[in-house]
Design a protein around this motif. Structure first.
Motif, mmCIF file in Angstrom:
data_model
loop_
_atom_site.group_PDB
_atom_site.id
_atom_site.type_symbol
_atom_site.label_atom_id
_atom_site.label_comp_id
_atom_site.label_asym_id
_atom_site.label_seq_id
_atom_site.Cartn_x
_atom_site.Cartn_y
_atom_site.Cartn_z
ATOM 1 N N ALA A 61 0.816 -1.218 0.000
ATOM 2 C CA ALA A 61 0.000 0.000 0.000
ATOM 3 C C ALA A 61 0.846 1.263 0.000
ATOM 4 N N TYR A 62 1.960 1.254 0.749
ATOM 5 C CA TYR A 62 2.769 2.479 0.832
ATOM 6 C C TYR A 62 3.461 2.784 -0.494
ATOM 7 N N LYS A 63 3.606 1.788 -1.375
ATOM 8 C CA LYS A 63 4.196 2.033 -2.686
ATOM 9 C C LYS A 63 3.143 2.437 -3.716
ATOM 10 N N GLN A 64 1.876 2.225 -3.386
ATOM 11 C CA GLN A 64 0.808 2.571 -4.313
ATOM 12 C C GLN A 64 0.595 4.076 -4.416
ATOM 13 N N ARG A 65 1.111 4.830 -3.450
ATOM 14 C CA ARG A 65 0.809 6.269 -3.411
ATOM 15 C C ARG A 65 1.350 7.006 -4.632
ATOM 16 N N TYR A 66 2.422 6.492 -5.233
ATOM 17 C CA TYR A 66 2.960 7.166 -6.419
ATOM 18 C C TYR A 66 1.994 7.046 -7.590
ATOM 19 N N ILE A 67 1.349 5.894 -7.702
ATOM 20 C CA ILE A 67 0.346 5.716 -8.749
ATOM 21 C C ILE A 67 -0.871 6.575 -8.441
ATOM 22 N N GLU A 68 -1.251 6.657 -7.173
ATOM 23 C CA GLU A 68 -2.398 7.484 -6.791
ATOM 24 C C GLU A 68 -2.145 8.952 -7.137
ATOM 25 N N LEU A 69 -0.951 9.428 -6.880
ATOM 26 C CA LEU A 69 -0.633 10.829 -7.173
ATOM 27 C C LEU A 69 -0.750 11.129 -8.660
ATOM 28 N N LEU A 70 -0.435 10.141 -9.488
ATOM 29 C CA LEU A 70 -0.484 10.349 -10.931
ATOM 30 C C LEU A 70 -1.907 10.502 -11.462
ATOM 31 N N LYS A 71 -2.887 10.228 -10.615
ATOM 32 C CA LYS A 71 -4.281 10.408 -11.026
ATOM 33 C C LYS A 71 -4.677 11.883 -11.072
ATOM 34 N N GLN A 72 -3.862 12.744 -10.466
ATOM 35 C CA GLN A 72 -4.161 14.172 -10.434
ATOM 36 C C GLN A 72 -2.986 14.949 -11.039
ATOM 37 N N PRO A 73 -2.671 14.696 -12.289
ATOM 38 C CA PRO A 73 -1.480 15.303 -12.892
ATOM 39 C C PRO A 73 -1.554 16.818 -13.008
ATOM 40 N N ASP A 74 -2.769 17.376 -13.116
ATOM 41 C CA ASP A 74 -2.893 18.823 -13.280
ATOM 42 C C ASP A 74 -2.453 19.579 -12.031
ATOM 43 N N ARG A 75 -2.407 18.887 -10.900
ATOM 44 C CA ARG A 75 -1.980 19.526 -9.662
ATOM 45 C C ARG A 75 -0.462 19.440 -9.465
ATOM 46 N N MET A 76 0.215 18.784 -10.403
ATOM 47 C CA MET A 76 1.640 18.536 -10.245
ATOM 48 C C MET A 76 2.450 19.378 -11.227
ATOM 49 N N ALA A 77 3.502 19.999 -10.719
ATOM 50 C CA ALA A 77 4.446 20.699 -11.590
ATOM 51 C C ALA A 77 5.188 19.662 -12.421
ATOM 52 N N PRO A 78 5.749 20.067 -13.569
ATOM 53 C CA PRO A 78 6.460 19.098 -14.413
ATOM 54 C C PRO A 78 7.519 18.302 -13.666
ATOM 55 N N TYR A 79 8.304 18.974 -12.815
ATOM 56 C CA TYR A 79 9.337 18.268 -12.046
ATOM 57 C C TYR A 79 8.714 17.163 -11.199
ATOM 58 N N ASP A 80 7.644 17.495 -10.460
ATOM 59 C CA ASP A 80 7.003 16.513 -9.596
ATOM 60 C C ASP A 80 6.421 15.361 -10.405
ATOM 61 N N LEU A 81 5.862 15.677 -11.562
ATOM 62 C CA LEU A 81 5.259 14.645 -12.402
ATOM 63 C C LEU A 81 6.324 13.668 -12.904
ATOM 64 N N ILE A 82 7.451 14.191 -13.350
ATOM 65 C CA ILE A 82 8.541 13.343 -13.847
ATOM 66 C C ILE A 82 9.061 12.441 -12.739
ATOM 67 N N ILE A 83 9.324 13.023 -11.579
ATOM 68 C CA ILE A 83 9.867 12.246 -10.463
ATOM 69 C C ILE A 83 8.865 11.196 -10.010
ATOM 70 N N CYS A 84 7.598 11.570 -9.946
ATOM 71 C CA CYS A 84 6.558 10.649 -9.477
ATOM 72 C C CYS A 84 6.382 9.476 -10.439
ATOM 73 N N PHE A 85 6.344 9.742 -11.737
ATOM 74 C CA PHE A 85 6.183 8.657 -12.703
ATOM 75 C C PHE A 85 7.374 7.707 -12.664
ATOM 76 N N ASP A 86 8.569 8.267 -12.661
ATOM 77 C CA ASP A 86 9.758 7.417 -12.646
ATOM 78 C C ASP A 86 9.810 6.592 -11.363
ATOM 79 N N ARG A 87 9.365 7.182 -10.253
ATOM 80 C CA ARG A 87 9.347 6.452 -8.982
ATOM 81 C C ARG A 87 8.301 5.331 -9.025
#
Length: 245
Positions: A61-87
């Protein structure tokens, strides 16, 4: 039983194409941070979401949060989006490396290999490169310049993330390959050199985000560069040389 082994081969090929598209889009955006390329990168990342959602129930479950964050990409700056997807991709990969447990998860060898890939753009022509560089007495190793710039500093050879505490400000980190723990020292080092990887590997992506000179795919950097050696890295030529004392 819902396993990747039972999926049609076209599904694996579709995911392969999507990952290739995403990492190429990230690469292109990092070299020209225009609104058009940012939109293309965001769309490419979203195209992978159905596959990430399919795998999510099979990771902690604690590793699922990166996928959950990607559900709201409009709230993420490009840097955060890149890091989150790669993670998110990294977390799938590390889970697959967990030995006996991984054998009970719905990942085939083909998918494990696929998640471990970093698809690269076609290599640029190297015609006219000066091969004499590799014959210089101060030459140590060479690879692919993944993030532009030059840097000079003390080589800090790190084979295990536990040893990152040894890294001092201004050091050049030399390592087989980075993992997310690299973020602990990203703002401390002057450059990054890896044994493995290509233009869109984990190290290359993060180095471009942190504007760090980076050479990847040297194969033997951790073997031929002595820890504590003053070195110079030239990412245009893709070479690492010893600084005369």
């Amino acid at each position: 039983m819902n396993t990747i082994r039972n999926l049609f081969p076209e599904d694996i090929e579709e995911l392969r194409h999507l990952l290739q598209t995403v990492y190429r889009a990230i690469y292109l955006y990092q070299h020209d941070r225009s609104a058009r390329l940012e939109a293309s990168m965001r769309a490419a990342i979203q195209s992978c979401m159905p596959f990430l959602e399919r795998f999510k129930p099979h990771i902690p479950a604690y590793k699922q949060r990166y996928i959950e964050l990607l559900k709201q990409p409009d709230r993420m700056a490009p840097y955060d989006l890149i890091i989150c997807f790669d993670r998110a991709i990294y977390e799938l990969h590390t889970r697959l490396k967990s030995g006996e447990i991984a054998n009970r998860l719905p990942w085939s060898k083909e998918l494990r290999d696929l998640l471990n890939e970093r698809q690269e753009p076609a290599p640029e022509s190297t015609e006219g490169d000066d091969a004499a560089d590799t014959e210089r007495v101060d030459f140590l190793t060479s690879g692919v310049g993944a993030s532009r710039g030059e840097a000079a500093g003390v080589a800090r050879v790190i084979l295990d993330s536990v040893a990152l505490a040894k890294v001092q400000p201004g050091d050049i980190l030399v390592t087989p390959m980075t993992d997310p723990s690299f973020l602990e020292v990203a703002d401390r080092i002057a450059g990054l050199i890896t044994d493995r990887g290509g233009l869109v590997c984990h190290a290359a992506i993060l180095a471009r985000e942190f504007r760090l000179p980076c050479i990847v795919g040297c194969r033997n950097a951790t073997q031929v560069i002595p820890d504590g050696e003053p070195i110079m890295m030239d990412t245009t030529a893709g070479i690492v040389t010893r600084i005369a004392k």
